[in-house]
Scaffold this motif. Sequence first.
Motif, short mmCIF file in Angstrom:
data_model
loop_
_atom_site.label_atom_id
_atom_site.label_comp_id
_atom_site.label_asym_id
_atom_site.label_seq_id
_atom_site.Cartn_x
_atom_site.Cartn_y
_atom_site.Cartn_z
N ASP A 99 15.98 -18.71 13.98
CA ASP A 99 16.85 -19.29 12.95
C ASP A 99 17.92 -20.17 13.59
OD1 ASP A 99 15.55 -18.06 10.83
OD2 ASP A 99 16.85 -16.29 10.88
N ILE A 100 18.48 -19.70 14.69
CA ILE A 100 19.51 -20.49 15.38
C ILE A 100 18.90 -21.79 15.92
CG2 ILE A 100 21.03 -20.56 17.41
CD1 ILE A 100 21.55 -17.59 17.02
N PHE A 159 27.07 -20.73 16.64
CA PHE A 159 26.08 -19.66 16.63
C PHE A 159 26.16 -18.91 17.96
CE2 PHE A 159 24.45 -22.84 13.73
CZ PHE A 159 24.03 -22.08 12.64
N ALA A 160 25.88 -17.61 17.90
CA ALA A 160 25.94 -16.80 19.11
C ALA A 160 24.75 -15.85 19.17
CB ALA A 160 27.24 -16.00 19.14
N THR A 161 24.25 -15.66 20.38
CA THR A 161 23.36 -14.54 20.64
C THR A 161 24.20 -13.47 21.35
OG1 THR A 161 22.64 -15.57 22.72
CG2 THR A 161 21.27 -15.93 20.79
N GLY A 192 26.20 -17.68 12.53
CA GLY A 192 25.05 -16.80 12.67
C GLY A 192 25.04 -16.12 14.03
N ILE A 193 24.55 -14.87 14.05
CA ILE A 193 24.48 -14.07 15.27
C ILE A 193 23.08 -13.50 15.40
CG2 ILE A 193 25.35 -12.00 16.43
CD1 ILE A 193 27.90 -12.45 14.66
N ALA A 194 22.51 -13.64 16.59
CA ALA A 194 21.18 -13.08 16.82
C ALA A 194 21.22 -12.09 17.97
CB ALA A 194 20.19 -14.20 17.13
N MET A 246 27.62 -12.70 2.77
CA MET A 246 26.50 -13.29 3.51
C MET A 246 26.25 -12.51 4.80
SD MET A 246 26.18 -17.17 5.01
CE MET A 246 24.85 -17.62 6.11
N ASN A 247 25.00 -12.15 5.06
CA ASN A 247 24.66 -11.43 6.28
C ASN A 247 24.67 -12.39 7.47
OD1 ASN A 247 23.68 -9.81 8.28
ND2 ASN A 247 21.70 -9.39 7.28
N PRO A 248 25.54 -12.18 8.45
CA PRO A 248 25.61 -13.12 9.58
C PRO A 248 24.50 -12.91 10.61
CG PRO A 248 27.18 -11.35 9.91
CD PRO A 248 26.54 -11.10 8.56
N ILE A 249 23.73 -11.82 10.47
CA ILE A 249 22.70 -11.53 11.46
C ILE A 249 21.45 -12.37 11.15
CG2 ILE A 249 21.42 -9.74 12.64
CD1 ILE A 249 24.50 -9.41 12.68
N VAL A 250 21.07 -13.18 12.11
CA VAL A 250 19.90 -14.05 11.96
C VAL A 250 18.98 -13.83 13.16
CG1 VAL A 250 21.21 -15.76 10.65
CG2 VAL A 250 21.07 -15.96 13.14
N SER A 251 17.90 -14.58 13.21
CA SER A 251 16.99 -14.48 14.35
C SER A 251 17.29 -15.61 15.35
CB SER A 251 15.54 -14.57 13.89
OG SER A 251 15.26 -15.90 13.46
#
Length: 272
Positions: free
Chosen positions: A9-10, A192-194, A221-223, A1-6
């Motif tokens: 999305d978070i 979740f983290a930016t 998820g990470i943005a 699963m790709n952890p990179i999100v927007s």
Amino acid sequence: MNPIVSIDDIARAIPSGCRLALPADYAGVAMAVTLPLIRCAPRDLCLVCVPTGGMQVDMLIGAGLVRTIETSAVSLGEAGGAPCFNRAVSLGAIELLDSTCPAVHAGLTAAQKGAPFASMRGLIGTDVLKHRADWRVIDNPFAESPDPVVLVPAIRPDIALLHAPMADREGNVWIGRRRELATMVYASRRAFATVERIVERSLLSDETVAAGVLPALYVEGIALAPRGALPYGLWGEYGTDTAELIRYARAARTGQGFRAYLETAAAECATS
């Protein structure tokens, strides 16, 4: 699963009624998520400040998204008090669970360890204890004479939200010496983290940074959000924009001013 999100999305992953853990001003606040979250408008959020809150907390309260808040303080630091928080408390618009910094950390540590509570002595005799019906005072069962201790229930947030300097493409997040962020994330069901940047090397395979890494197992998820903590600073990256905090503090003194600030900030965000 790709952890990179927007970032959006978070924001969309934070539902109504969520028990949301947020870091203190100095520890990596995901300010970049604040406006998108206000746009999503989840209701009845239960904020857990770790252990204090600032501008992000004040904005969520001002936007009418918060039902309860557990914290040891909410302020804008050098910019003064938190206008929306103060206004909501005085009007009884939110439920305040008054706490202390050690009590918040103890509750999160208990959850991290899977324990139902943590015991503390420093709360004995305080006014804070009088107003926390969910805290219990018992006698230390190991003492031979009366020895009261306070039991603080475990704090298990639904979601932890933070901002950090960097992550890798596997989803590992570097938080350096901010171990309270690790406790917050480990105590929470989801996180979740930016981040300022996403690096190509594995952070866990790098001996120079591995000890300060949150493993991807705990971060959903990470943005990417360069300068995503502003107007707060981020350790090793940039300082606090105190002028912007003061501008917010002045605007938010009234509900009308707060709404005007939001509109301006949203417009600036759209054109940046």
